[in-house]
Design a protein around this motif. Structure first.
Motif, PDB file in Angstrom:
ATOM      1  N   SER A 125      -3.294  10.474  -3.476  1.00  0.00           N
ATOM      2  CA  SER A 125      -3.316   9.293  -4.352  1.00  0.00           C
ATOM      3  C   SER A 125      -3.000   8.071  -3.509  1.00  0.00           C
ATOM      4  CB  SER A 125      -2.276   9.412  -5.460  1.00  0.00           C
ATOM      5  OG  SER A 125      -2.576  10.491  -6.294  1.00  0.00           O
ATOM      6  N   LYS A 126      -3.706   6.993  -3.754  1.00  0.00           N
ATOM      7  CA  LYS A 126      -3.500   5.779  -2.975  1.00  0.00           C
ATOM      8  C   LYS A 126      -3.392   4.588  -3.922  1.00  0.00           C
ATOM      9  CE  LYS A 126      -5.359   3.475   1.086  1.00  0.00           C
ATOM     10  NZ  LYS A 126      -6.454   3.450   2.077  1.00  0.00           N
ATOM     11  N   SER A 172       0.853  -1.193   0.000  1.00  0.00           N
ATOM     12  CA  SER A 172       0.000   0.000   0.000  1.00  0.00           C
ATOM     13  C   SER A 172       0.880   1.231   0.000  1.00  0.00           C
ATOM     14  CB  SER A 172      -0.897   0.027   1.239  1.00  0.00           C
ATOM     15  OG  SER A 172      -1.822  -1.015   1.203  1.00  0.00           O
ATOM     16  N   GLU A 189       0.503   5.728  -0.233  1.00  0.00           N
ATOM     17  CA  GLU A 189      -0.349   6.908  -0.300  1.00  0.00           C
ATOM     18  C   GLU A 189       0.532   8.143  -0.369  1.00  0.00           C
ATOM     19  OE1 GLU A 189      -4.117   8.868   2.069  1.00  0.00           O
ATOM     20  OE2 GLU A 189      -3.494   6.829   2.510  1.00  0.00           O
ATOM     21  N   LYS A 215      -2.858   0.325  -3.897  1.00  0.00           N
ATOM     22  CA  LYS A 215      -2.830  -0.899  -3.108  1.00  0.00           C
ATOM     23  C   LYS A 215      -2.680  -2.069  -4.069  1.00  0.00           C
ATOM     24  CE  LYS A 215      -5.117  -3.263   0.670  1.00  0.00           C
ATOM     25  NZ  LYS A 215      -6.221  -3.222   1.621  1.00  0.00           N
TER      26      LYS A 215
END
Length: 168
Positions: free
Chosen positions: A28-29, A22, A24, A31
């Motif tokens: 914006s993220k 993950s 961030e 995963k």
């Protein structure tokens, strides 16, 4: 975050031993999860059922079906070998994600590229839409588009070849 940066993250995660990642940054993220290959379990009853059914159907039409498959694989093998030889020395532009392939920026616009077009490393060749985000895919190499391997609106997988390019 640029598509190229996302590609690098995907490659690094793919090559590592981690199964989940993950990240961030500035709203914006990302995963990513890897699935294990080879964990599919097949029921043992299925082969036994096939073995029981095969002798029942085999006595009468055994000669005809056996001849047809023998004739079919030979021609099919030749084009596969020809395609493999034709792609040697060509660069494959691959999809960096799972999504929908679009050749043009809008349905009524001309395609970004078609076979025979010259491209540079930063030329946009298509869009891959994933989760309502339209990601522009760059050629990554200078050369000539030899073949478009995907149809407009088709679903594509991560790593699937989209274009063949003859590098300059």
């Amino acid at each position: 975050m640029k598509v190229q940066e996302i590609r690098e993250i995907i490659k690094l995660v793919d090559q590592s031993n981690i199964s989940e990642f993950s990240f961030e940054q500035e709203g914006s993220k990302i995963k990513l999860k890897k699935t294990e290959v080879g964990t599919v379990v097949y029921p043992t009853a299925a082969p036994e059922v096939k073995a029981v059914e095969a002798p029942k159907a085999a006595p009468a039409p055994a000669a005809a079906p056996v001849e047809a498959p023998k004739a079919a694989p030979a021609p099919a093998a030749a084009p596969v070998a020809a395609v493999a030889q034709d792609t040697e020395g060509l660069h494959k532009i691959t999809s960096p994600m799972v999504g929908t392939f679009y050749q043009s920026p809008s349905p009524d616009a001309d395609p970004y590229v078609k076979a025979g077009d010259k491209v540079t490393g930063d030329s946009i060749v298509c869009i891959v839409e994933a989760m309502k985000l339209f990601n522009e895919i760059e050629a990554e190499v200078n050369g000539e588009i030899v073949e478009v391997l995907v149809k407009d609106g088709e679903l594509v997988e991560y790593g699937q070849a989209l274009f063949l390019v003859k590098p300059e």
